[in-house]
Design a protein around this motif. Sequence first.
Motif, mmCIF file in Angstrom:
data_model
loop_
_atom_site.group_PDB
_atom_site.id
_atom_site.type_symbol
_atom_site.label_atom_id
_atom_site.label_comp_id
_atom_site.label_asym_id
_atom_site.label_seq_id
_atom_site.Cartn_x
_atom_site.Cartn_y
_atom_site.Cartn_z
ATOM 1 N N UNK A 243 0.835 -1.207 0.000
ATOM 2 C CA UNK A 243 0.000 0.000 0.000
ATOM 3 C C UNK A 243 0.869 1.256 0.000
ATOM 4 N N UNK A 244 1.919 1.228 0.832
ATOM 5 C CA UNK A 244 2.823 2.377 0.899
ATOM 6 C C UNK A 244 3.512 2.582 -0.440
ATOM 7 N N UNK A 245 4.036 1.499 -1.015
ATOM 8 C CA UNK A 245 4.741 1.604 -2.295
ATOM 9 C C UNK A 245 3.815 2.071 -3.406
ATOM 10 N N UNK A 246 2.585 1.554 -3.418
ATOM 11 C CA UNK A 246 1.629 1.929 -4.456
ATOM 12 C C UNK A 246 1.198 3.375 -4.326
ATOM 13 N N UNK A 247 0.831 3.763 -3.121
ATOM 14 C CA UNK A 247 0.253 5.095 -2.936
ATOM 15 C C UNK A 247 1.291 6.211 -3.010
ATOM 16 N N UNK A 248 2.491 5.953 -2.496
ATOM 17 C CA UNK A 248 3.518 6.994 -2.491
ATOM 18 C C UNK A 248 4.317 6.973 -3.787
ATOM 19 N N UNK A 249 3.584 6.885 -4.866
ATOM 20 C CA UNK A 249 4.134 6.904 -6.215
ATOM 21 C C UNK A 249 3.692 8.211 -6.884
ATOM 22 N N UNK A 250 4.591 8.827 -7.641
ATOM 23 C CA UNK A 250 4.290 10.145 -8.213
ATOM 24 C C UNK A 250 3.024 10.116 -9.057
ATOM 25 N N UNK A 251 2.866 9.118 -9.903
ATOM 26 C CA UNK A 251 1.703 9.045 -10.783
ATOM 27 C C UNK A 251 0.406 8.890 -9.985
ATOM 28 N N UNK A 252 0.444 8.018 -8.982
ATOM 29 C CA UNK A 252 -0.747 7.812 -8.146
ATOM 30 C C UNK A 252 -1.070 9.092 -7.381
ATOM 31 N N UNK A 253 -0.047 9.704 -6.786
ATOM 32 C CA UNK A 253 -0.260 10.926 -6.011
ATOM 33 C C UNK A 253 -0.843 12.044 -6.873
ATOM 34 N N UNK A 254 -0.441 12.096 -8.121
ATOM 35 C CA UNK A 254 -0.848 13.199 -8.992
ATOM 36 C C UNK A 254 -2.217 12.978 -9.619
ATOM 37 N N UNK A 255 -2.524 11.736 -9.996
ATOM 38 C CA UNK A 255 -3.717 11.513 -10.807
ATOM 39 C C UNK A 255 -4.754 10.553 -10.226
ATOM 40 N N UNK A 256 -4.356 9.607 -9.409
ATOM 41 C CA UNK A 256 -5.265 8.505 -9.068
ATOM 42 C C UNK A 256 -5.591 8.357 -7.585
ATOM 43 N N UNK A 257 -5.180 9.314 -6.784
ATOM 44 C CA UNK A 257 -5.302 9.163 -5.339
ATOM 45 C C UNK A 257 -6.744 8.982 -4.889
ATOM 46 N N UNK A 258 -7.676 9.702 -5.526
ATOM 47 C CA UNK A 258 -9.080 9.628 -5.096
ATOM 48 C C UNK A 258 -9.674 8.248 -5.363
ATOM 49 N N UNK A 259 -9.054 7.486 -6.269
ATOM 50 C CA UNK A 259 -9.522 6.128 -6.555
ATOM 51 C C UNK A 259 -8.807 5.090 -5.678
ATOM 52 N N UNK A 260 -7.496 5.177 -5.612
ATOM 53 C CA UNK A 260 -6.737 4.166 -4.874
ATOM 54 C C UNK A 260 -7.025 4.198 -3.382
ATOM 55 N N UNK A 261 -7.344 5.373 -2.849
ATOM 56 C CA UNK A 261 -7.570 5.475 -1.410
ATOM 57 C C UNK A 261 -8.776 4.666 -0.942
ATOM 58 N N UNK A 262 -9.735 4.415 -1.830
ATOM 59 C CA UNK A 262 -10.931 3.668 -1.432
ATOM 60 C C UNK A 262 -10.601 2.212 -1.069
ATOM 61 N N UNK A 263 -10.032 1.425 -1.986
ATOM 62 C CA UNK A 263 -9.691 0.044 -1.606
ATOM 63 C C UNK A 263 -8.584 -0.035 -0.567
ATOM 64 N N UNK A 264 -7.639 0.916 -0.584
ATOM 65 C CA UNK A 264 -6.583 0.897 0.426
ATOM 66 C C UNK A 264 -7.156 1.141 1.820
ATOM 67 N N UNK A 265 -8.151 2.004 1.911
ATOM 68 C CA UNK A 265 -8.803 2.252 3.203
ATOM 69 C C UNK A 265 -9.503 1.000 3.692
ATOM 70 N N UNK A 266 -10.174 0.299 2.792
ATOM 71 C CA UNK A 266 -10.831 -0.953 3.159
ATOM 72 C C UNK A 266 -9.796 -1.949 3.698
ATOM 73 N N UNK A 267 -8.657 -2.047 3.028
ATOM 74 C CA UNK A 267 -7.618 -2.969 3.481
ATOM 75 C C UNK A 267 -7.104 -2.578 4.863
ATOM 76 N N UNK A 268 -6.859 -1.286 5.098
ATOM 77 C CA UNK A 268 -6.341 -0.842 6.388
ATOM 78 C C UNK A 268 -7.335 -1.090 7.513
ATOM 79 N N UNK A 269 -8.610 -0.904 7.223
ATOM 80 C CA UNK A 269 -9.640 -1.176 8.233
ATOM 81 C C UNK A 269 -9.627 -2.657 8.594
#
Length: 351
Positions: A243-269
Amino acid sequence: MPKQFTKSHTNMAKGLAILLLLAYHLFGSEEAIVSMGVNHAPFSLEGFLRFSGFGNICVSVFVFLTSFGIAKGLLAQREALEKEGFWRASYRQAVGRYLRLTLNFAILYLSVNLLWWYKFDYPSLYGTGDQGVLLLLTDALGLSMFFGTPTMNATWWYMELAYLLIFLIPLLTRLTEKIGYPILLPAFLLPSAVTLQPDLKRYFFVAAFGVCAAWGNWLDRLLNRKLHPILGWLVAILGFALCVLLRQNYMVQTYYLHLTDAPLSLFLVWAAAGVAGSVPLLGRLLAFVGKHSMNIYLVHTFFYMMLWREYIYRFRYAGITFLLLLAVCLLYSVALEAFKKLTRVHRLLSH
């Protein structure tokens, strides 16, 4: 008997989220680490910054849990709400939820200002006369972001999003009941099709994802997965690293954060409630921290940034700095909640 996702599980997940928040705010920038002389050994600066930056996902976890919790409650009361009229009943509850949150916030605002009034320059912040009183009241009710008025704590921007979610989730819940999982498609498209408030645009998909999780009982299903404890911990630890490696990526941070945060939040919960929470002592500690997470969120900035910055960072070691801020925030929250019980304000907050 099948496991159910309970309030205790919610607090465990909130506990993890607020711990990530504190790490992010304390160590999320190289400037803070260098200027305060933070010792981040044994981690490299790059790795430490990547992990700390991941703590920014905390708001998404809170949004997911808020959406999940409200939707779960509405779905559980489906028949009773229909008898009264869904919209009338659900928004009557929403108004009550809004008033309780506002009162909680106002009490915390009052407590901070009664204790440290001499630290704040009110005329410079709010102005003087009737204008100053009006701007102060706006801030004290958590409405400064709605009106763009001054606030004594930038972290309080979250109050606007919290208020919006309270009144948005009943609508999303009703639509999800009618449409099902396809609601995620318009939830993905809507922020691009219409102009939304920036924070709502950022977290709209996460909110819809949380409602779908409630409608589909996703967390109950995850809790009932039969995994050997060792395997569960391996999945949680490796998954967290991914999750850290995926999310703390320049492309994800710039364009896809609003999408990736949803399943990542489910995983963290799931990781907090289903894995860490399965260890009794660790689960109780997380739940305790999570129970105080809102107060910690609202007050921590005063301690590490505005009032006691040198004291919080004085020991230099990242772990000690983190635990010190957590301890101070917890002590403050426990004292505040004890005051509410002593004055019986908590009775107003429980209705």
